[in-house]
Scaffold this motif. Sequence first.
Motif, PDB file in Angstrom:
ATOM      1  N   GLY A 114      -7.836  -1.798  -2.078  1.00 17.90           N
ATOM      2  CA  GLY A 114      -6.772  -2.573  -2.712  1.00 17.90           C
ATOM      3  C   GLY A 114      -5.483  -2.431  -1.928  1.00 17.90           C
ATOM      4  O   GLY A 114      -5.441  -2.692  -0.724  1.00 17.90           O
ATOM      5  N   ASP A 115      -4.430  -1.969  -2.598  1.00 12.93           N
ATOM      6  CA  ASP A 115      -3.129  -1.791  -1.958  1.00 12.93           C
ATOM      7  C   ASP A 115      -2.917  -0.344  -1.509  1.00 12.93           C
ATOM      8  O   ASP A 115      -1.788   0.092  -1.289  1.00 12.93           O
ATOM      9  CB  ASP A 115      -2.004  -2.216  -2.920  1.00 12.93           C
ATOM     10  N   SER A 116      -3.976   0.409  -1.338  1.00 12.59           N
ATOM     11  CA  SER A 116      -3.860   1.810  -0.926  1.00 12.59           C
ATOM     12  C   SER A 116      -4.765   2.075   0.265  1.00 12.59           C
ATOM     13  O   SER A 116      -5.710   1.332   0.536  1.00 12.59           O
ATOM     14  CB  SER A 116      -4.271   2.744  -2.067  1.00 12.59           C
ATOM     15  N   TYR A 117      -4.451   3.148   0.946  1.00 11.13           N
ATOM     16  CA  TYR A 117      -5.306   3.624   2.025  1.00 11.13           C
ATOM     17  C   TYR A 117      -5.747   5.031   1.654  1.00 11.13           C
ATOM     18  O   TYR A 117      -4.940   5.851   1.210  1.00 11.13           O
ATOM     19  CB  TYR A 117      -4.565   3.632   3.373  1.00 11.13           C
ATOM     20  N   VAL A 118      -7.032   5.320   1.800  1.00 10.46           N
ATOM     21  CA  VAL A 118      -7.619   6.589   1.373  1.00 10.46           C
ATOM     22  C   VAL A 118      -8.194   7.309   2.594  1.00 10.46           C
ATOM     23  O   VAL A 118      -8.852   6.693   3.434  1.00 10.46           O
ATOM     24  CB  VAL A 118      -8.743   6.355   0.330  1.00 10.46           C
ATOM     25  N   THR A 119      -7.936   8.613   2.684  1.00  9.43           N
ATOM     26  CA  THR A 119      -8.521   9.462   3.717  1.00  9.43           C
ATOM     27  C   THR A 119      -9.213  10.632   3.039  1.00  9.43           C
ATOM     28  O   THR A 119      -8.597  11.340   2.247  1.00  9.43           O
ATOM     29  CB  THR A 119      -7.451   9.985   4.694  1.00  9.43           C
TER      30      THR A 119
END
Length: 146
Positions: A114-119
């Motif tokens: 969505g509107d986030s980036y995940v690591t």
Amino acid sequence: MRAWIALVAVLLAGCANDRHVEYETLAPDTFPVLTATGIAPLSSQLGSNDEEKMRRAMRAAKLDAYRELAEQVYGQHIQGQSNVNEMVLRDDSFRAQVDGVIRGARVVRAYPVGDSYVTEMELDFATVWALYQQQPRQRIKKVTYY
């Protein structure tokens, strides 16, 4: 009295042996694997275009994952303060701080949602142990008295 002091001095002198201590390195029985997830918003990042915002979000998500690993390894330092005046709570605040060095962590997955980036990261303590072999955990293997 002097004879007593002389006897004690002779006995204590006999206890002062030179010795050589030999150590051997011991590996732990098990190595835990810690996992951490970092998340950063895409749209609120500073940048003139979407690619720059994505790059900044990727960096922020990775740093957030490192922060979470540091919390798991070292814990958090919490400071709190409350102010009461005339038996009425006027101000209540707290501050959290994490401080530590993380070595050997690796990125498992990194992806936009969505509107986030995940690591997603992991820290395998077998890797950490191998990195710290220059300062190994030791036990006494043998003591030689001269």
